[in-house]
Design a protein around this motif. Structure first.
Motif, short mmCIF file in Angstrom:
data_model
loop_
_atom_site.label_atom_id
_atom_site.label_comp_id
_atom_site.label_asym_id
_atom_site.label_seq_id
_atom_site.Cartn_x
_atom_site.Cartn_y
_atom_site.Cartn_z
N GLN A 166 42.13 31.50 10.11
CA GLN A 166 42.47 30.39 11.00
C GLN A 166 43.98 30.19 11.12
N ASP A 170 37.83 38.57 6.83
CA ASP A 170 38.22 39.14 8.12
C ASP A 170 38.31 38.14 9.26
N GLU A 171 38.18 36.89 8.98
CA GLU A 171 38.39 35.88 10.01
C GLU A 171 39.33 34.83 9.43
N VAL A 207 46.93 35.08 14.93
CA VAL A 207 45.56 34.99 14.42
C VAL A 207 44.58 35.56 15.45
N ARG A 208 44.78 35.26 16.72
CA ARG A 208 43.93 35.80 17.78
C ARG A 208 44.05 37.32 17.83
N ARG A 209 45.26 37.82 17.71
CA ARG A 209 45.50 39.27 17.78
C ARG A 209 44.83 40.01 16.62
N ALA A 256 33.76 41.76 18.99
CA ALA A 256 35.12 42.29 19.03
C ALA A 256 35.21 43.45 20.03
N MET A 286 38.52 30.64 6.46
CA MET A 286 38.39 32.09 6.52
C MET A 286 37.01 32.50 6.03
N ARG A 287 36.52 33.60 6.57
CA ARG A 287 35.18 34.08 6.26
C ARG A 287 35.26 35.07 5.11
N ARG A 321 42.03 39.07 15.09
CA ARG A 321 40.57 38.91 15.09
C ARG A 321 39.89 40.23 15.47
N GLY A 322 39.03 40.69 14.55
CA GLY A 322 38.33 41.94 14.78
C GLY A 322 39.16 43.18 14.56
N ARG A 323 40.43 42.98 14.14
CA ARG A 323 41.33 44.13 13.97
C ARG A 323 41.95 44.21 12.58
#
Length: 180
Positions: free
Chosen positions: A154, A151-152, A125-127, A19, A3-4, A129-131
């Motif tokens: 895995q 905010d990122e 996780v994909r859903r 995003a 994670m970031r 991302r950026g949200r």
């Protein structure tokens, strides 16, 4: 990757350059005592906007606000969130010290119900991302305080670690996150 963890810049919220989300970022602040207010906000948002519109929004949370931000980002109906929180409150009241000292064992089952059983991990996780982002303040031993954002993610475990870290109370909680 992991994670970031970055220093928090509120204007950027959770909008990475790549995003594809709307310009709206709803931020749920901290404070477990704001739960009734946040449930009302969720109810109004879910009533007024279609799921497709809310899918274009980003949600950020700190401490208790992480639960509401995460639920909104995943499209969890407010009535389901209310039921889970009432169940958690019943368990907390049955314990001698309530949530203090027992937060991890109390909150993790609710987190797992809210997040893990809804959709496959990779899809969730994909859903997100950026949200979805989690913010928190890190206090160093010299007393300085820095705002951070995660905010990122895995996997579900990284989401759980960030959510629990955000809600942890220094020196009272069972959790600490290593800050570089």
């Amino acid at each position: 990757g992991a994670m970031r963890l970055i220093r928090h810049d509120p204007p950027s919220c959770v909008r990475p350059d790549d995003a594809d989300v709307a310009e709206v970022c709803m931020i749920f602040g901290g404070g477990a005592f704001t739960s009734c207010f946040f449930l009302g906000v969720m109810r109004q948002l879910q009533h007024r906007f279609s799921p497709a519109e809310l899918e274009r929004w980003a949600f950020c949370g700190e401490s208790a606000g992480c639960v509401y931000a995460l639920a909104m980002a995943l499209g969890v109906p407010v009535d389901e969130v209310t039921t889970l929180l009432c169940r958690m409150s019943d368990v907390a009241r049955s314990r001698t010290f309530g949530i203090v000292g027992n937060a991890k064992s109390l909150c993790e089952p609710i987190f797992r119900q809210l997040v893990c059983g809804r959709q496959p991990e990779a899809e969730a996780v994909r859903r997100l991302r950026g949200r979805f982002a989690v913010t928190f303040n890190a206090i160093s031993l010299n007393g300085s305080c820095e705002a951070y954002r995660v905010d990122e993610f895995q996997n579900f475990n990284e989401i759980w670690e960030a959510v629990f870290a955000s809600g942890s109370i220094p020196f009272l909680s069972e959790f600490s996150l290593d800050i570089p």
